[in-house]
Design an enzyme around this catalytic site. Structure first.
Site, PDB file in Angstrom:
ATOM      1  N   LYS A  45      -2.548  12.937   0.779  1.00 38.74           N
ATOM      2  CA  LYS A  45      -3.138  12.000  -0.168  1.00 38.74           C
ATOM      3  C   LYS A  45      -4.169  12.766  -0.983  1.00 38.74           C
ATOM      4  CE  LYS A  45      -5.404   7.416  -0.078  1.00 38.74           C
ATOM      5  NZ  LYS A  45      -5.887   6.362   0.840  1.00 38.74           N
ATOM      6  N   SER A 100      -3.937   1.949  -0.219  1.00 38.22           N
ATOM      7  CA  SER A 100      -4.075   2.890  -1.303  1.00 38.22           C
ATOM      8  C   SER A 100      -3.277   4.173  -1.133  1.00 38.22           C
ATOM      9  CB  SER A 100      -5.545   3.254  -1.465  1.00 38.22           C
ATOM     10  OG  SER A 100      -6.021   3.889  -0.282  1.00 38.22           O
ATOM     11  N   SER A 103      -5.070   1.017   4.403  1.00 37.10           N
ATOM     12  CA  SER A 103      -4.455   1.843   3.357  1.00 37.10           C
ATOM     13  C   SER A 103      -3.363   2.782   3.824  1.00 37.10           C
ATOM     14  CB  SER A 103      -5.533   2.653   2.622  1.00 37.10           C
ATOM     15  OG  SER A 103      -6.213   1.819   1.712  1.00 37.10           O
TER      16      SER A 103
END
Ligand code: MG
Ligand code: ZN
Lengths: 498, 106, 486
Positions: free
Chosen positions: C77, C152, C176
Site C-alpha cells: 500500500k 482504504s 481498511s
C-alpha cells in the site's frame, strides 16, 4: 506618587526554565546531541518528522528527571504521560511538540535561595536570608530546531531552518509565582543552575542555549493578596537579561496601572539594547494547543525502587554542602555561599583545606582572592593550572609567616596561569619573609623611635595603634618581614619585656 | 450531562476557527459544505452523550505495555544531502521558508 | 494450484517450473495491464524488482531460502516507505516524496526474500472505504469494474484479487484491510495492535493503525504474518512477544471451538439479508466441522462508529500536521508569507475527505470540546474493550459479516459521509479494542463476494487463522476468481 513603582506595587514573578539534559542522543531519536555543527548534520529521520517515523524514549532522561525531582524536594511521579502540543512553526518538524501536560514526571517541590535582607541593597556581602521558592512541576519535552532569521550573505531571502537542536531532551522546570523582585528571580535561576550542575543533569550553559528562561510577571498593589494580570517574557538568555527584562516590565506595567489602564495578557520580548519589553503577541484564545496523549508513546512508569537507587546515588547538594561547611569549618554564610556556587569550587576548597589544615584561611583565599582571579579570566576553577595542593602550600607559607600576604597575593596570578610550586617560587625570587630577630629588632627600634604617641598608647594598654606600627615596620622591611615575629617584638619592646 | 446534550451545532465561525487552527484555507463554498457535513457527523456522534461514562478510565492505547526505552547511544545522523533532498527550498543544508516575522511563534 | 496465488508460486518455484525473475516479469506485465486498468497499481520499480528476483533465484539455486515468501512478488500500500522509493499516500501533498529511510515492511519483506514490485492505490492517507479518494483516481473492483474495491487498501486488495501478485500488504485503521478483502473476494487480515511494526507506515491514527496481509488463503496469510510480525524496538507500541509460529496452528480441527455470534451483528444493526445468509451458511459449515455456536452480546456496538471517528480523526489531525511544505512535500507557489505558505500548501495538497477529517479531529480536540468528544470517545473505547473481554469468556472467536453489504457502485456514497461511515460498524471495534480480525470470502450476493469476519482475542492470531483455514479446507469460495483473471 513616588517615583519608585515598587513602593506602590508588589511584583509577582514565576519562572519557566528550559534546561538541556546531559545525554549523548536525543529524547526520542538516536541522533547525537552536539552544538555548533553545520545545519541538519545531527538529524535522524525522526528529528525531521519524516512520514512514518516513531519516537522511542531515551532511557537516560528518566534517571536525570528523578535526580532533579529529588534535588528539588519534589514528588517523582511513578506514572507520567507524554502529550502532543499542537502548533505550526517551521522549526517544529511534526507540527506538534512531544511534551508532558496533565501528568508531568516531577511535581510539587521547592528550592531555597539566598536573598538580601530588605534595605541592605544588592551589593555583594550584604546580609541575606533564606527563602523557599516552590517548584510547581518539571516535565520532559523535546526541543525545537532553530530558525535563523538574518542570514547574511545567503543566496536566499527567507528564514533558514536548522533541525540539529530538534529533539534535544529538555526538562521544563516551572516555579510557583513566589519571586518578588528581579534580584530574587536571578537568585532563583542561579540556585537552580547550580543544582542542575551539581547533580549533573545539565551543563546549563546559557551561551549554548542549554538553560533558557521565560518570566511571568504581574503587579499587585502592596497589601493585596490577589494576582494581577500577567505577561510572559520569552527567551531570556542571560542573568542580566532576566533582571533587566523583569525590571523593565515592572516599569511598563506600573505606568499602565498608574494611568488607570489594564494589563493585557501577552507574550513579551525583551529588547536588550533599549532595555525595554515589548508585546510580541496578545494571548487571545488563539492559543489552542489541543493537547492530547501521544498515541505513539506509552505512559512512562517509574519504579519506586529506581527512585531509591537514584536517591542513594545523589551527590551532596549546594544547600547541604553549605550547612556542612558552616558547621564543620566554622565558616560564615557569605563565604560558604560563594564556595558552593559550583561543585568544582567546593571540591577545590575541601581539597585545599585538607592539604593546608587551615580551612578558614583556605576559604578566605578561595572566596576572595582566587575567585577574583577566576572572574577576571572568566575561568572555572578546574580550567586553571592551579592545583588545590599548590594553593594549600601557599597558604601554609603565609600561616607560618614565611611569606607575607602581600607577596602571596603577588604569586597567585602566576600560579593560576602557569602553575608551579609556591615554595620554590618564593625561594627563587627571594620573597621569603625575614625572621632574623636581629634585623627585625633594628627595624622595630627605628619605628618605636619615630612614633612616640602611638608607642605611648600601646604602652598604656591600647592595642589599636599596633597595626599602624606593624605597617610602619613592614614598610621599613620592604614588606618582607615575618609579620608574627614583628608583632611579637613590637609588643615585647614597647611593653618592656624585651 | 444536560449541558453536553444541549451542545449547539457547529457553526460557520466554528469551522473557520478550526480551519485556522489546522492551517487550511477554505473557500466560502467549502466552509458552507463543511459546516453542513461536520454538523451531520457531530449530530450522529451526539449519541455518545447518552452513555454514562462517569468514572470510566479513558483508553488511549488498546494494548497495555511497559514503557519501552532506548539506551542513550548516539549514532550519526543521516546524510545531510538526504535530509534536505525532499525540501521544496533549501540553502546549503538548511531548509528555507518565507521570512518569519518575530513573535509568530506559538 | 495456479501461479496467481502465493501457494501456487511457491510450489512452482520449489519445483523449478518457474523462476522468480519470470514471476516478476509476468507480474509487471499484469500490473501494467489489468493493474493500470483497475487503478490498482500506482508505482512500479521494475528494474529493482527484477534485480532482487535474480538475487532470489541465485539463493534458491544455492539452497538458501529465506522464507515461504522467497522469490514471490508483492505490492505495498502506498503508505509504507522504502528507502529511495516514492511514497505518496495517494495525496498531492506527497506527490514528489522519496523516502530517505527504510520502513520496517520493506526490511522484513526483503529479509524474507520477497520481491517488492511497487505500490498499490489507496484512499488518500488511508481515509476512506472506497479507494475513490485518491490523487491517482479510483480503484475498480475486478468482479465488476463499475463498483468500488472498498478501502482504504483497495489497490492492495485488487492486486491479489486480480492475480497481479500473490500477496500484498495493506493497513487497517478501521477496517481498511478487511473491508476491501470482503469486497474483492480475498483474505485480508488485521493482526493484534502492536503485532506488526508501524515503523515506516505513514500514520493515519496511530493507536488504531495496523499493517496486515492480503492473500487468497489463510495458510498464505499465516506465512506472510510470520514474516512481517515481531518486535521492533523502533516502535514503542510494538509488542515484545516474538512473531508467533502460525502455520503449525493450521490443523484443520475446530472441534469444540466456541464461535460467538453477536446478536447485535445479526439482528439490531443487521446487514443486508444476502450478506447475513452467506455468513450464516459459513457458520453452519464450521458447526458441521464440530464447532459450537454461542450467542454473545456486544452491547456497545451502536456506539463504535462514533467512537472510532472521534478517536481516528483527532489523532489524524495531529499526525497530518507535519505536511506543512517545509521539509518535504508540496509547497504552494508564490506565497507572500509563511502563514500563506502553510495554508495554501495544505489546502492544495490535501483532498476533500482528508480536509474534512482534519477539521473534525481539530475541532474535537479544541478547547471546550475535548471532554465532550475526544475524552468521551476514549471512555467509550474502554467500554467497547470490556464488551469483548466479556464475550471472549463465552467464546473463542467472534464471527459475523465483515461489512453490511457487498461492493457498491463507484460514486454512490461520495456525498453522504455519515452513511458511508456507518458501514464500518463491524470492523472498527477490532481497531478500538486492538483485536486481531480476518475477513474470509464466504459466498456471493448479487454476483459479488461476501466476506465473513472472524475476530479473536488479543495475540490469538493462531486461532483466527485455524478457523479460517478449517473453513477454506471445507469450501472453495476462496478459489473463485473474478472475470479476466490470469
Ligand atoms: Mg511553557
Ligand atoms: Zn516547554
Amino acid at each position: 506618587m513616588s517615583d519608585n513603582p515598587l513602593d506602590r506595587y508588589e511584583p509577582v514573578i514565576g519562572l519557566e526554565v528550559h534546561t538541556h539534559l546531559k545525554t549523548e542522543s536525543k529524547l526520542f531519536s538516536p541522533a547525537p546531541v552536539r552544538y555548533g555543527d553545520a545545519p541538519n548534520h545531527d538529524v535522524h529521520p525522526i528529528d525531521l518528522g519524516m512520514p512514518g517515523v516513531l519516537p522511542v524514549l531515551n532511557e537516560k532522561v528518566i534517571g536525570l528527571a528523578i535526580r532533579l525531582g529529588l534535588a528539588t524536594h519534589s514528588t517523582v511521579n511513578t506514572r507520567s504521560v507524554f502529550a502532543r502540543k499542537n502548533y505550526f512553526y517551521p522549526d517544529l518538524p511534526k507540527g506538534y511538540q512531544i511534551s508532558q501536560y496533565e501528568e508531568p514526571v516531577v511535581s510539587d517541590g521547592w528550592i531555597e535561595i539566598e536573598v538580601p535582607v530588605k534595605g541592605s541593597g544588592k551589593k555583594r556581602g550584604a546580609e541575606t536570608v533564606t527563602k523557599r521558592i516552590g517548584v510547581t512541576r518539571a516535565h520532559l519535552e523535546e526541543d525545537a530546531g532553530k530558525s535563523i532569521h538574518d542570514v547574511a550573505l545567503s543566496a536566499s531571502e527567507g528564514t533558514h531552518i536548522d533541525l540539529n537542536r530538534a529533539g534535544v531532551p529538555l526538562l521544563e522546570i516551572v516555579s510557583e509565582p513566589d519571586l518578588r523582585s528581579s534580584v530574587e528571580a536571578s537568585a532563583y535561576l542561579r540556585a537552580l543552575r547550580s543544582i542542575l550542575r551539581y547533580i549533573e543533569v545539565s551543563d546549563a550553559d546559557m551561551e549554548k542555549g542549554q538553560f533558557r528562561c521565560d518570566a511571568n510577571v504581574s503587579l499587585r498593589l502592596r497589601g493585596s493578596s490577589e494576582f494581577g494580570t500577567r505577561t510572559e517574557i520569552k527567551n531570556l538568555n542571560s542573568f542580566a537579561n532576566v533582571e533587566g527584562a523583569i525590571e523593565a516590565e515592572i516599569v511598563r506595567q506600573s505606568e499602565i496601572l498608574d494611568d488607570g489602564g489594564e494589563i493585557q495578557q501577552a507574550t513579551m520580548g525583551f529588547d536588550v539594547n533599549r532595555q525595554r519589553t515589548r508585546i510580541l503577541r496578545l494571548k487571545e484564545n488563539a492559543d489552542d494547543y489541543r493537547y492530547f496523549d501521544d498515541p505513539d508513546l506509552i505512559p512512562l512508569l517509574i519504579d519506586e525502587e529506581l527512585i531509591e537507587v537514584v536517591r542513594a546515588d545523589l551527590p551532596e547538594l549546594p544547600e547541604q554542602k553549605r550547612e556542612r561547611f558552616e558547621q564543620e569549618y566554622g565558616l560564615p554564610g557569605e563565604t560558604t555561599a560563594i564556595l558552593v556556587t559550583s561543585r568544582r569550587l567546593a571540591d577545590f576548597f575541601e581539597n585545599c583545606a585538607r592539604a593546608c589544615n587551615a580551612p578558614k584561611a583556605a576559604a578566605n583565599w578561595i572566596a576572595r582572592d582566587l575567585r577574583q582571579e577566576l572572574n577576571e579570566r572568566n575561568l572555572a576553577v578546574d580550567e586553571t593550572r592551579l592545583e588545590p595542593d599548590a594553593l594549600a602550600s601557599l597558604i601554609r607559607l603565609v600561616e607560618e609567616g614565611r611569606l607575607t600576604t602581600k607577596s602571596a597575593r603577588e604569586l597567585l596570578p602566576e600560579l593560576v596561569e602557569a602553575g608551579g610550586d609556591p615554595q620554590a617560587m618564593m625561594e627563587e625570587r627571594g620573597l621569603e619573609a625575614v625572621s632574623d630577630t636581629g634585623m627585625i629588632d633594628e627595624w622595630v627600634t627605628t619605628v618605636i623611635g619615630g612614633n612616640a604617641a602611638a608607642v605611648e598608647s600601646v604602652r598604656g594598654g591600647d592595642d589599636k595603634p599596633l597595626n599602624f606600627l606593624m605597617g610602619q615596620v613592614m614598610k621599613a622591611a620592604g614588606g618582607k618581614a615575618n609579620p608574627g615575629e614583628v608583632r611579637k617584638r613590637l609588643v615585647e619592646m614597647i611593653r618592656g619585656d624585651g | 450531562m444536560l449541558a453536553l446534550c444541549a451542545m449547539s451545532r457547529i457553526t460557520r465561525e466554528d469551522v473557520e476557527r478550526t480551519a485556522d487552527l489546522a492551517r487550511l484555507s477554505l473557500s466560502k463554498d467549502e466552509i458552507e459544505a463543511m459546516t453542513h457535513e461536520l454538523g451531520q457527523i457531530l449530530d450522529h456522534v451526539e449519541q455518545l452523550q447518552a452513555l454514562d461514562t462517569e468514572g470510566i478510565e479513558p483508553t488511549a492505547h488498546a494494548i497495555p505495555l511497559a514503557t519501552p526505552l532506548r539506551p542513550d547511544r548516539a549514532s550519526p545522523g543521516i546524510d545531510p544531502d538526504l535530509a534536505v533532498a525532499n525540501a521544496p527550498a533549501s540553502d546549503g543544508h538548511a531548509f528555507v521558508v518565507p521570512k518569519v516575522i518575530d513573535g509568530e511563534e506559538g | 494450484m495456479k501461479l496467481e496465488s502465493l501457494e501456487g508460486q511457491r510450489a512452482a518455484l520449489d519445483a523449478s517450473e518457474v523462476s522468480s525473475v519470470e514471476l516478476v516479469e509476468s507480474a509487471l506485465v499484469r500490473a501494467e495491464g489489468a493493474g493500470a486498468d483497475l487503478g490498482a497499481i500506482v508505482g512500479l520499480r521494475a528494474e529493482a524488482a527484477l534485480a532482487a528476483a535474480a538475487g532470489s533465484d541465485a539463493r534458491r539455486r544455492a539452497g538458501e531460502l529465506r522464507s515461504p515468501l522467497e522469490g514471490a512478488p508483492v505490492v505495498l500500500k502506498d503508505n509504507m516507505v522504502q528507502k529511495g522509493e516514492p511514497t505518496t499516500c495517494a495525496s498531492r501533498i506527497l506527490e514528489s516524496f522519496v523516502s530517505p529511510y527504510d520502513g520496517a515492511m520493506a526490511e522484513r519483506l526483503e529479509a524474507a526474500g520477497a520481491i517488492i514490485l511497487g505500490r498499490a492505490n489507496m484512499d488518500e492517507f488511508a481515509m476512506g472505504s472506497t479507494t475513490e479518494n485518491s490523487t491517482f483516481g479510483p480503484a475498480r473492483n475486478p468482479w465488476d469494474t463499475s463498483r468500488t474495491t472498498g478501502g482504504s487498501s483497495g489497490g492492495s486488495a485488487v492486486a491479489v484479487s486480480a492475480g497481479i501478485t500473490g500477496f500484498s500488504l495493506g493497513s487497517d485503521t478501521g477496517g481498511s484491510i478487511r473491508q476491501p478483502a470482503s469486497f474483492c473476494g480475498v483474505v485480508g487480515m488485521k493482526p493484534t495492535y502492536g503485532r506488526v511494526s508501524r515503523w515506516g507506515l505513514v500514520a493515519f491514527a496511530s493507536s488504531l493503525d495496523q499493517i496486515g496481509p492480503f492473500t487468497h488463503s489463510a495458510r498464505e496469510a499465516a506465512w506472510v504474518l510470520e514474516a512481517i510480525a515481531g518486535h521492533d524496538p523502533r516502535d514503542s507500541t510494538s509488542l515484545p512477544e516474538p512473531a508467533p509460529a502460525l502455520e503449525s496452528a493450521l490443523t484443520g480441527d475446530v472441534k469444540g471451538l466456541r464461535i460467538g455470534l453477536p446478536r447485535e451483528y445479526f439482528v439490531d444493526q443487521g446487514a443486508e439479508p444476502g450478506v447475513v445468509e452467506a455468513v450464516r451458511g459459513a457458520v453452519s459449515e464450521l458447526e458441521s466441522a464440530g464447532a459450537k455456536v454461542v450467542e454473545v452480546a456486544l452491547p456497545h456496538t451502536p456506539y463504535v462508529v462514533s467512537t472510532y471517528y472521534l478517536v481516528a480523526t483527532a489523532e489524524a489531525s495531529s499526525n497530518l500536521a507535519r505536511f506543512d511544505g517545509v521539509r518535504y512535500g508540496r509547497r504552494a507557489e508564490n506565497v507572500k508569507d509563511l502563514d500563506e505558505m502553510y495554508r495554501r500548501s495544505r489546502s492544495e495538497g490535501f483532498g476533500r475527505e482528508v480536509k474534512r477529517r482534519i477539521l473534525l479531529g481539530t475541532y474535537v480536540l479544541s478547547a471546550g470540546y475535548f471532554d465532550a468528544y475526544y475524552r468521551k470517545a476514549q471512555q467509550v473505547r474502554t467500554l467497547v474493550r470490556g464488551d469483548f473481554d466479556r464475550a471472549f469468556e463465552a467464546c473463542d472467536v467472534i464471527v459475523g459479516p465483515t461489512y453490511p453489504e457487498v461492493a457498491f457502485p463507484i460514486g454512490a456514497r461520495m456525498d453522504d459521509p455519515v452513511s458511508l461511515y456507518l458501514g464500518d460498524i463491524y470492523t472498527v471495534s477490532a481497531n478500538l479494542a486492538g483485536l486481531p480480525g480476518i475477513s474470509v470470502p464466504c459466498g456471493q450476493h448479487q454476483g459479488m463476494p461476501v466476506g465473513m469476519q472472524i475476530l479473536g482475542r488479543p495475540l490469538d492470531e493462531a486461532t483466527l487463522l485455524r478457523v479460517a483455514d478449517a473453513f477454506q479446507r471445507r469450501t472453495d469460495h476462496h478459489e473463485h476468481r473474478p472475470p479476466g483473471s490470469p
